[in-house]
Scaffold this motif. Structure first.
Motif, PDB file in Angstrom:
ATOM      1  N   GLU A 144      -7.045 -11.711  12.217  1.00 56.25           N
ATOM      2  CA  GLU A 144      -6.076 -10.611  12.227  1.00 56.25           C
ATOM      3  C   GLU A 144      -6.730  -9.367  11.572  1.00 56.25           C
ATOM      4  N   THR A 145      -6.520  -8.216  12.198  1.00 60.13           N
ATOM      5  CA  THR A 145      -7.033  -6.952  11.639  1.00 60.13           C
ATOM      6  C   THR A 145      -5.900  -6.216  10.936  1.00 60.13           C
ATOM      7  N   LEU A 146      -6.142  -5.909   9.657  1.00 55.92           N
ATOM      8  CA  LEU A 146      -5.113  -5.239   8.851  1.00 55.92           C
ATOM      9  C   LEU A 146      -5.596  -3.827   8.454  1.00 55.92           C
ATOM     10  N   ASN A 147      -4.695  -2.865   8.507  1.00 51.72           N
ATOM     11  CA  ASN A 147      -4.982  -1.483   8.089  1.00 51.72           C
ATOM     12  C   ASN A 147      -4.186  -1.156   6.822  1.00 51.72           C
ATOM     13  N   PHE A 148      -4.888  -0.673   5.821  1.00 54.54           N
ATOM     14  CA  PHE A 148      -4.261  -0.329   4.538  1.00 54.54           C
ATOM     15  C   PHE A 148      -4.378   1.190   4.303  1.00 54.54           C
ATOM     16  N   ASP A 178       0.858  -1.185   0.000  1.00 52.19           N
ATOM     17  CA  ASP A 178       0.000   0.000   0.000  1.00 52.19           C
ATOM     18  C   ASP A 178       0.895   1.236   0.000  1.00 52.19           C
ATOM     19  N   ALA A 179       0.353   2.397   0.383  1.00 48.34           N
ATOM     20  CA  ALA A 179       1.128   3.635   0.341  1.00 48.34           C
ATOM     21  C   ALA A 179       2.288   3.626   1.321  1.00 48.34           C
ATOM     22  N   ASP A 180       2.167   2.816   2.364  1.00 48.50           N
ATOM     23  CA  ASP A 180       3.205   2.806   3.408  1.00 48.50           C
ATOM     24  C   ASP A 180       4.060   1.537   3.427  1.00 48.50           C
ATOM     25  N   HIS A 181       3.654   0.531   2.655  1.00 45.17           N
ATOM     26  CA  HIS A 181       4.377  -0.748   2.700  1.00 45.17           C
ATOM     27  C   HIS A 181       4.624  -1.289   1.311  1.00 45.17           C
ATOM     28  N   SER A 182       5.692  -2.105   1.203  1.00 48.93           N
ATOM     29  CA  SER A 182       6.027  -2.749  -0.069  1.00 48.93           C
ATOM     30  C   SER A 182       5.815  -4.252   0.070  1.00 48.93           C
ATOM     31  N   ILE A 183       5.308  -4.851  -0.990  1.00 44.09           N
ATOM     32  CA  ILE A 183       5.054  -6.297  -0.989  1.00 44.09           C
ATOM     33  C   ILE A 183       6.338  -7.107  -0.847  1.00 44.09           C
ATOM     34  N   SER A 184       7.452  -6.449  -1.133  1.00 45.85           N
ATOM     35  CA  SER A 184       8.733  -7.169  -1.044  1.00 45.85           C
ATOM     36  C   SER A 184       9.243  -7.275   0.394  1.00 45.85           C
ATOM     37  N   ASP A 185       8.582  -6.545   1.289  1.00 43.60           N
ATOM     38  CA  ASP A 185       8.961  -6.593   2.714  1.00 43.60           C
ATOM     39  C   ASP A 185       7.842  -7.268   3.496  1.00 43.60           C
ATOM     40  N   THR A 186       8.224  -8.171   4.365  1.00 47.23           N
ATOM     41  CA  THR A 186       7.222  -8.859   5.190  1.00 47.23           C
ATOM     42  C   THR A 186       6.660  -7.888   6.223  1.00 47.23           C
ATOM     43  N   TYR A 187       5.338  -7.799   6.256  1.00 46.56           N
ATOM     44  CA  TYR A 187       4.674  -6.888   7.183  1.00 46.56           C
ATOM     45  C   TYR A 187       4.673  -7.459   8.604  1.00 46.56           C
ATOM     46  N   LYS A 188       4.409  -8.769   8.680  1.00 45.11           N
ATOM     47  CA  LYS A 188       4.279  -9.366  10.022  1.00 45.11           C
ATOM     48  C   LYS A 188       4.495 -10.876   9.934  1.00 45.11           C
ATOM     49  N   THR A 189       5.170 -11.445  10.937  1.00 44.26           N
ATOM     50  CA  THR A 189       5.393 -12.895  11.009  1.00 44.26           C
ATOM     51  C   THR A 189       5.076 -13.360  12.430  1.00 44.26           C
ATOM     52  N   PHE A 190       4.379 -14.472  12.505  1.00 33.90           N
ATOM     53  CA  PHE A 190       4.061 -15.048  13.838  1.00 33.90           C
ATOM     54  C   PHE A 190       3.691 -16.515  13.636  1.00 33.90           C
ATOM     55  N   LYS A 191       3.586 -17.249  14.772  1.00 32.46           N
ATOM     56  CA  LYS A 191       3.237 -18.681  14.733  1.00 32.46           C
ATOM     57  C   LYS A 191       1.861 -18.861  15.344  1.00 32.46           C
ATOM     58  N   ILE A 192       1.134 -19.853  14.796  1.00 34.71           N
ATOM     59  CA  ILE A 192      -0.198 -20.145  15.326  1.00 34.71           C
ATOM     60  C   ILE A 192      -0.297 -21.638  15.616  1.00 34.71           C
ATOM     61  N   SER A 193      -1.164 -21.955  16.579  1.00 32.81           N
ATOM     62  CA  SER A 193      -1.460 -23.362  16.871  1.00 32.81           C
ATOM     63  C   SER A 193      -2.968 -23.569  16.876  1.00 32.81           C
TER      64      SER A 193
END
Length: 302
Positions: free
Chosen positions: A269-273, A249-264
């Motif tokens: 997840e709430t995302l703001n664009f 989006d205007a503040d982020h690039s697809i080439s950079d990971t926005y967020k990483t985490f583990k789930i069980s």
């Protein structure tokens, strides 16, 4: 003692002949032949008797008077004449009213533009000053100012600033310039003008109000919030899965990971664009190196 005058010596009573309508010379001859004396003529204007002809006599025609009496002849000078005045620089309507009162029937007016004389001002006249004319028989001619030359405003909307500048300069207009956003008219081209097309104006007395396009209005960035479901489908029950979220989006690039985490277990997840006008946002959800969800988010129009 009384003196008795013999009848032959007394002046005879004779009738004054009617010489009206005759030439002055003929009238003099007729009257002198009848034994009358002729006084200096009285010259007067007359609308019917032409110049040089007799209007009347005094004593009048057919009147009885003595032989040898003095007759005064009224000789016509023709129709009344007036001396043409200087009308240049005066208002045509006022001058026409004056001339019509004096008996002028034929007044011709020729309009002509003039940069210095106000509309209605007489520029030239014919006959010239001082000429004697008969109003009912003379045509008087005037050239009259219509004021400065007028032009008709052209259709200018949509033209470029360069084209408008050339038009303004060629016609001698004064211009006042402003800008507005427009999604229909390209940047640097005319949106509107005042006076409107078709209006007749005097250029040097007219300010053209010109409104140019500054292009479409730039809408503000908008934030779009989206809730996404992150599924939990491990190969082995209870095994953790690694989740990566990528945002473009205007503040982020697809080439950079926005967020990483583990789930069980499944997760929300709430995302703001942040989205620029005319642009879109995009996101991917990757679980264990596999894209499980992706979506394009448009710029909201509301």
């Amino acid at each position: 003692a009384f003196t008795i005058v013999p009848p032959l010596l007394l002046a005879k009573d004779i009738e004054v002949p009617d010489v009206s309508g005759k030439s002055y010379d003929d009238a003099v001859n007729i009257l002198t032949e009848k034994g009358f004396e002729i006084d200096e003529p009285v010259r007067v204007s007359d609308e019917k008797i032409e110049e040089g002809y007799v209007i009347k006599t005094n004593p009048s025609a057919n009147e009885i008077t003595k032989e040898g009496a003095t007759i005064r002849i009224y000789e016509s000078t023709g129709k009344e004449k007036i001396v043409v005045e200087d009308y240049v620089g005066r208002n045509i309507d006022r001058v026409k009213a004056i001339l019509e009162m004096k008996g002028f029937k034929n007044i011709d007016v020729k309009p002509e533009s003039n940069e210095t004389q106000a509309a209605g001002t007489i520029l030239t006249q014919f006959p010239e000053i001082g000429e004697e004319v008969i109003p009912t028989e003379e045509t008087i001619e005037f050239t009259v100012s219509t004021g400065p030359k007028q032009v008709t405003i052209n259709e200018l909307v949509g033209k470029s600033k360069e084209e408008i500048d050339e038009y303004v300069s060629a016609n001698g207009f004064i211009s006042s310039v402003s800008e507005e956003h427009s999604s229909d008219i390209p940047k640097g081209h005319l949106i509107s003008n005042t006076p409107e097309p078709g209006t007749k104006v005097v250029p040097r007395e007219t300010t053209l109000q010109l409104v140019y396009s500054s292009g479409p209005e730039e809408l503000p960035r908008k934030t779009v919030t989206k809730t996404v479901d992150i599924p939990y489908n491990p190969e082995i029950v209870g095994q953790e899965q690694e989740v990566s979220i990528l945002i473009d989006d205007a503040d982020h690039s697809i080439s950079d990971t926005y967020k990483t985490f583990k789930i069980s277990s499944p997760k929300v997840e709430t995302l703001n664009f942040t989205i620029e006008s005319g642009q879109v946002a995009y996101y991917q959800i990757i679980i264990d190196n596999e894209v499980v969800t992706s979506e394009t988010i448009p710029y909201p129009n509301d």
